[in-house]
Motif scaffolding. Structure first.
Motif, PDB file in Angstrom:
ATOM      1  N   VAL A 178       0.694  -1.480   0.133  1.00 49.99           N
ATOM      2  CA  VAL A 178       0.488  -0.142  -0.043  1.00 49.99           C
ATOM      3  C   VAL A 178       0.794   1.488  -0.161  1.00 49.99           C
ATOM      4  O   VAL A 178       0.482   2.050  -0.802  1.00 49.99           O
ATOM      5  CB  VAL A 178      -0.992   0.251   1.207  1.00 49.99           C
ATOM      6  N   VAL A 179       2.043   1.195   0.849  1.00 52.75           N
ATOM      7  CA  VAL A 179       2.458   2.147   1.441  1.00 52.75           C
ATOM      8  C   VAL A 179       3.255   2.539  -0.120  1.00 52.75           C
ATOM      9  O   VAL A 179       3.816   4.125  -0.647  1.00 52.75           O
ATOM     10  CB  VAL A 179       3.749   2.571   1.629  1.00 52.75           C
ATOM     11  N   SER A 180       3.977   1.645  -0.414  1.00 51.18           N
ATOM     12  CA  SER A 180       4.963   1.466  -1.913  1.00 51.18           C
ATOM     13  C   SER A 180       3.523   2.421  -3.808  1.00 51.18           C
ATOM     14  O   SER A 180       4.031   3.067  -4.340  1.00 51.18           O
ATOM     15  CB  SER A 180       5.341   0.289  -2.447  1.00 51.18           C
ATOM     16  N   ALA A 181       2.416   1.700  -3.086  1.00 49.85           N
ATOM     17  CA  ALA A 181       1.510   2.200  -4.685  1.00 49.85           C
ATOM     18  C   ALA A 181       1.069   3.393  -4.242  1.00 49.85           C
ATOM     19  O   ALA A 181       1.133   3.802  -5.457  1.00 49.85           O
ATOM     20  CB  ALA A 181       0.227   1.486  -4.341  1.00 49.85           C
ATOM     21  N   LEU A 182       1.833   3.701  -2.738  1.00 50.87           N
ATOM     22  CA  LEU A 182       0.937   5.567  -2.928  1.00 50.87           C
ATOM     23  C   LEU A 182       2.169   5.943  -3.424  1.00 50.87           C
ATOM     24  O   LEU A 182       2.190   7.223  -4.092  1.00 50.87           O
ATOM     25  CB  LEU A 182       0.360   5.924  -1.130  1.00 50.87           C
ATOM     26  N   GLY A 183       3.483   5.715  -3.219  1.00 51.71           N
ATOM     27  CA  GLY A 183       4.607   5.972  -3.640  1.00 51.71           C
ATOM     28  C   GLY A 183       4.822   6.736  -4.898  1.00 51.71           C
ATOM     29  O   GLY A 183       5.394   7.149  -5.881  1.00 51.71           O
TER      30      GLY A 183
END
Length: 253
Positions: free
Chosen positions: A144-149
């Motif tokens: 999720v954090v990577s996708a937001l990045g």
């Protein structure tokens, strides 16, 4: 608290801000519309991509990059040496009073299963299932954090297009060209900064932290299984030491 995360963020943003202030005023790099496009757009796209509870849970996930409550491997080895000695001297039931004092839910559950007399194979299956789902939860949080990045720079590009369109539509008014061009460039800057200085590095830290926790869980499982089999404390120590690099291994006197 993980000083590496804090120092990294402060250092990276500090150097960027210092470079900006060396050549110009910081105020010209502040744009509320650009920030709304990048932050609002990233969160909105994230909500489309993931269930709402995943996005809300990002706050707790990010917190894990700053704080870690994992026991050290040396502490785990010392605990299991003590547990193994007690079990050999006084019997496996002597560990039951100690279970309530254990803070780690995983270790407490494993020892309780051992005290309850379950077969080592059954205990292993239960504990491996725990590790499997722990890894899956951690992987989801990091994803999720990577996708937001990944979304943040894309929203920056969208803001750039918006700013360019506004600029081209008002070419007859020279006074409007500057603000429109600022929105166009600053959204790209904000998206790149948020992605490359915060979100993507945090996703990497979460993956590293997950591997560390899984390794400790595997150590704990090995210790619990060894106790359930009645193995010698010295053998247990050697088994647990094998999970560590040679320089970090504990050498008993």
């Amino acid at each position: 608290m993980d000083l590496g995360t804090l120092i990294g963020i402060v250092l990276s943003f500090g150097l960027v801000l210092s470079a900006i202030m060396t050549g110009s005023s910081l105020i010209i790099f502040v744009s509320v519309p650009s920030l709304l496009i990048v932050v609002g757009g990233t969160i909105g796209a994230g909500l489309v991509n993931y269930p709402m509870n995943y996005i809300i849970g990002v706050i707790g996930v990010i917190k894990n990059t700053f704080f870690s409550s994992l026991d050290s491997p040396a502490e785990i080895i010392d605990r299991f040496k003590d547990y193994a000695n007690r079990a050999r001297r006084e019997g496996i039931l002597s560990l039951e009073p100690l279970i309530k004092e254990i803070d780690d839910d995983y270790m407490r559950k494993g020892l309780q299963l051992t005290v309850d007399g379950l077969e080592p194979q059954t205990i292993q299956e239960i504990l491996e299932t725990e590790i499997s789902y722990l890894a899956e939860r951690h992987a989801t949080g990091a994803d999720v954090v990577s996708a937001l990045g990944t979304l943040a720079p894309a929203m920056g590009m969208i803001g750039t297009v918006i700013g360019l369109v506004q600029m081209l539509q008002t070419m007859s008014d020279p006074s409007s060209i500057g603000p429109a061009m600022a929105v166009a460039l600053l959204t790209t800057l904000y998206g790149a900064l948020i992605a490359n200085l915060i979100l993507m590095p945090m996703a990497g830290k979460l993956k590293a932290r997950s591997k560390e926790e899984i390794l400790l869980r595997e150590m704990i499982m090995e210790g619990i299984l060894s106790i359930s089999k009645g193995e010698n404390p010295r053998i247990i120590e050697e088994k647990l030491n094998s999970y560590l690099p040679p320089k970090d291994r504990i050498v008993s006197e």
